[in-house]
Scaffold this motif. Structure first.
Motif, PDB file in Angstrom:
ATOM      1  N   ASN A  87     -10.330  42.756 -41.518  1.00 36.03           N
ATOM      2  CA  ASN A  87      -9.826  44.134 -41.491  1.00 36.03           C
ATOM      3  C   ASN A  87      -8.304  44.160 -41.623  1.00 36.03           C
ATOM      4  OD1 ASN A  87     -12.346  45.225 -41.312  1.00 36.03           O
ATOM      5  ND2 ASN A  87     -12.317  45.481 -39.092  1.00 36.03           N
ATOM      6  N   ALA A  88      -7.649  43.260 -40.935  1.00 33.07           N
ATOM      7  CA  ALA A  88      -6.186  43.260 -40.946  1.00 33.07           C
ATOM      8  C   ALA A  88      -5.641  42.854 -42.325  1.00 33.07           C
ATOM      9  CB  ALA A  88      -5.655  42.331 -39.865  1.00 33.07           C
ATOM     10  N   TYR A  89      -6.087  41.707 -42.844  1.00 34.05           N
ATOM     11  CA  TYR A  89      -5.588  41.293 -44.162  1.00 34.05           C
ATOM     12  C   TYR A  89      -6.119  42.210 -45.251  1.00 34.05           C
ATOM     13  CZ  TYR A  89      -3.423  37.265 -42.071  1.00 34.05           C
ATOM     14  OH  TYR A  89      -2.603  36.477 -41.326  1.00 34.05           O
ATOM     15  N   GLY A  90      -7.336  42.723 -45.061  1.00 31.39           N
ATOM     16  CA  GLY A  90      -7.928  43.642 -46.037  1.00 31.39           C
ATOM     17  C   GLY A  90      -7.073  44.888 -46.216  1.00 31.39           C
ATOM     18  N   ALA A  91      -6.485  45.380 -45.128  1.00 36.17           N
ATOM     19  CA  ALA A  91      -5.652  46.584 -45.225  1.00 36.17           C
ATOM     20  C   ALA A  91      -4.437  46.307 -46.125  1.00 36.17           C
ATOM     21  CB  ALA A  91      -5.216  47.022 -43.831  1.00 36.17           C
ATOM     22  N   ALA A  92      -3.826  45.150 -45.957  1.00 33.58           N
ATOM     23  CA  ALA A  92      -2.657  44.799 -46.785  1.00 33.58           C
ATOM     24  C   ALA A  92      -3.068  44.606 -48.242  1.00 33.58           C
ATOM     25  CB  ALA A  92      -2.017  43.520 -46.248  1.00 33.58           C
ATOM     26  N   ILE A  93      -4.230  43.998 -48.444  1.00 34.81           N
ATOM     27  CA  ILE A  93      -4.696  43.741 -49.822  1.00 34.81           C
ATOM     28  C   ILE A  93      -4.999  45.078 -50.512  1.00 34.81           C
ATOM     29  CG2 ILE A  93      -6.606  42.717 -51.151  1.00 34.81           C
ATOM     30  CD1 ILE A  93      -6.603  40.454 -48.914  1.00 34.81           C
ATOM     31  N   THR A  94      -5.650  45.984 -49.797  1.00 33.88           N
ATOM     32  CA  THR A  94      -5.978  47.294 -50.382  1.00 33.88           C
ATOM     33  C   THR A  94      -4.704  48.060 -50.746  1.00 33.88           C
ATOM     34  OG1 THR A  94      -8.063  47.407 -49.217  1.00 33.88           O
ATOM     35  CG2 THR A  94      -7.132  49.508 -49.923  1.00 33.88           C
ATOM     36  N   ASP A  95      -3.750  48.020 -49.865  1.00 35.95           N
ATOM     37  CA  ASP A  95      -2.462  48.653 -50.127  1.00 35.95           C
ATOM     38  C   ASP A  95      -1.838  48.143 -51.429  1.00 35.95           C
ATOM     39  OD1 ASP A  95      -1.369  50.420 -48.241  1.00 35.95           O
ATOM     40  OD2 ASP A  95       0.461  49.156 -48.270  1.00 35.95           O
ATOM     41  N   CYS A  96      -1.890  46.853 -51.589  1.00 33.60           N
ATOM     42  CA  CYS A  96      -1.310  46.194 -52.762  1.00 33.60           C
ATOM     43  C   CYS A  96      -2.102  46.565 -54.025  1.00 33.60           C
ATOM     44  CB  CYS A  96      -1.325  44.682 -52.511  1.00 33.60           C
ATOM     45  SG  CYS A  96      -0.438  43.719 -53.713  1.00 33.60           S
ATOM     46  N   VAL A  97      -3.440  46.643 -53.897  1.00 33.63           N
ATOM     47  CA  VAL A  97      -4.275  47.014 -55.054  1.00 33.63           C
ATOM     48  C   VAL A  97      -3.948  48.447 -55.484  1.00 33.63           C
ATOM     49  CG1 VAL A  97      -6.656  47.509 -55.792  1.00 33.63           C
ATOM     50  CG2 VAL A  97      -6.140  45.389 -54.559  1.00 33.63           C
TER      51      VAL A  97
END
Ligand SMILES: O=C(O)CCC(=O)C(=O)O
Length: 283
Positions: A42-52
């Motif tokens: 969830n934590a890294y996913g939030a950063a990855i989604t932001d970047c996408v």
């Protein structure tokens, strides 16, 4: 972003059994359970989604105007170079250690990473083998496919033809309607069994560069958010490109590499090596 879990959670050893390693050798893919915790994803996913979202170059192209490849997913590459926090994820040793053990090599370097987000209403990913695109001298390449939420069948999980890394037919086909049709026919006629299963959060699949795989459409109302990391044998050499895709990949992922030499460039560091498990290499 919520608090990032300790990076040590990205670096610990995941115990693979001999059976899992030999199943990977036989099938050319494996799905592993509980590789990462829900909190970490969830934590890294939030950063990855932001970047996408920031780097989505299809944002203004409506689905009906896209070709089959563009309908399949939004693709954002080498996120490790775009956000420091994502660099920590991509350079985590846990995934790279698994990749090393499955490939049965001494260590792995990064080829590149990419996020593959299948939007609600996004199309299927045609049958293909990744190595059609890669100017890499051997078959010791592997992709870790890391879902950032559960992936039920309706969302388009990655699926595989078990043992198809040995099939040489179709290796010249890039991802397209033609690859879908010709490979579906060939695989139908073959004895390779078809693995198509939902992923729970924490499950991660790994597949070889020559293993044929595909994914269904996303018929849900939620994006299918997936991060991938592509590794190669730490001793991998660059080969002469055999098609325009391989030339493009050379230019994109390892432009400083030389044909016939180990791909030891700043974009392709060793992420894990048995020769240096504590990791002075880790970027
Ligand atoms: O995520 C997808 O739909 C396709 C992924 C894929 O082909 C890959 O990671 O090699």
């Amino acid at each position: 972003m919520t608090a990032t879990p300790a990076t040590s959670d990205l670096d610990t050893h995941y115990s693979l059994s001999e059976t899992q390693i030999s199943l990977f050798r036989e099938h050319g893919f494996i799905m592993l359970q509980n590789v990462f915790s829900k909190e970490l994803l969830n934590a890294y996913g939030a950063a990855i989604t932001d970047c996408v979202i920031e780097h989505n170059d299809l944002a203004d192209v409506p689905m009906h105007e896209r070709d089959t490849y563009q309908k399949a997913f939004i693709q954002v590459t080498n996120l490790w170079r775009k956000r420091e926090v994502i660099r920590k994820f991509v350079f985590g040793k846990r995934l790279a250690w698994i990749a090393t053990e499955l490939l049965e090599v001494s260590g792995v370097r990064l080829y590149h990473d990419q996020a593959l987000y299948k939007e609600p209403g996004g199309g299927f990913t045609p049958w293909h083998a990744d190595q059609q695109y890669w100017p890499l001298a051997t078959d010791r390449t592997i992709t870790a496919w890391v879902p950032l939420q559960p992936v039920p069948i309706e969302m388009g999980p990655l699926s595989f033809a078990a043992g198809s890394q040995h099939m040489t037919y179709g290796r010249d086909l890039e991802i397209s309607d033609a690859s879908e049709q010709q490979l579906a026919d060939a695989l139908e006629r073959s004895d390779y069994s078809y693995f198509d299963q939902p992923f729970n959060l924490g499950d991660v699949s790994f597949h070889l560069g020559w293993t044929y795989h595909k994914a269904g459409a996303n018929t849900t109302d939620h994006p299918r958010r997936v991060m991938t990391v592509i590794y190669m044998d730490e001793h991998m050499m660059l080969k002469n490109p055999e098609n325009p895709n391989q030339q493009r990949d050379w230019d994109a992922w390892c432009p400083e590499a030389q044909v016939g030499q180990v791909i030891d460039t700043p974009l392709n560091p060793v992420v894990f090596s048995q020769e240096d498990p504590i990791g002075k290499h880790s970027g």
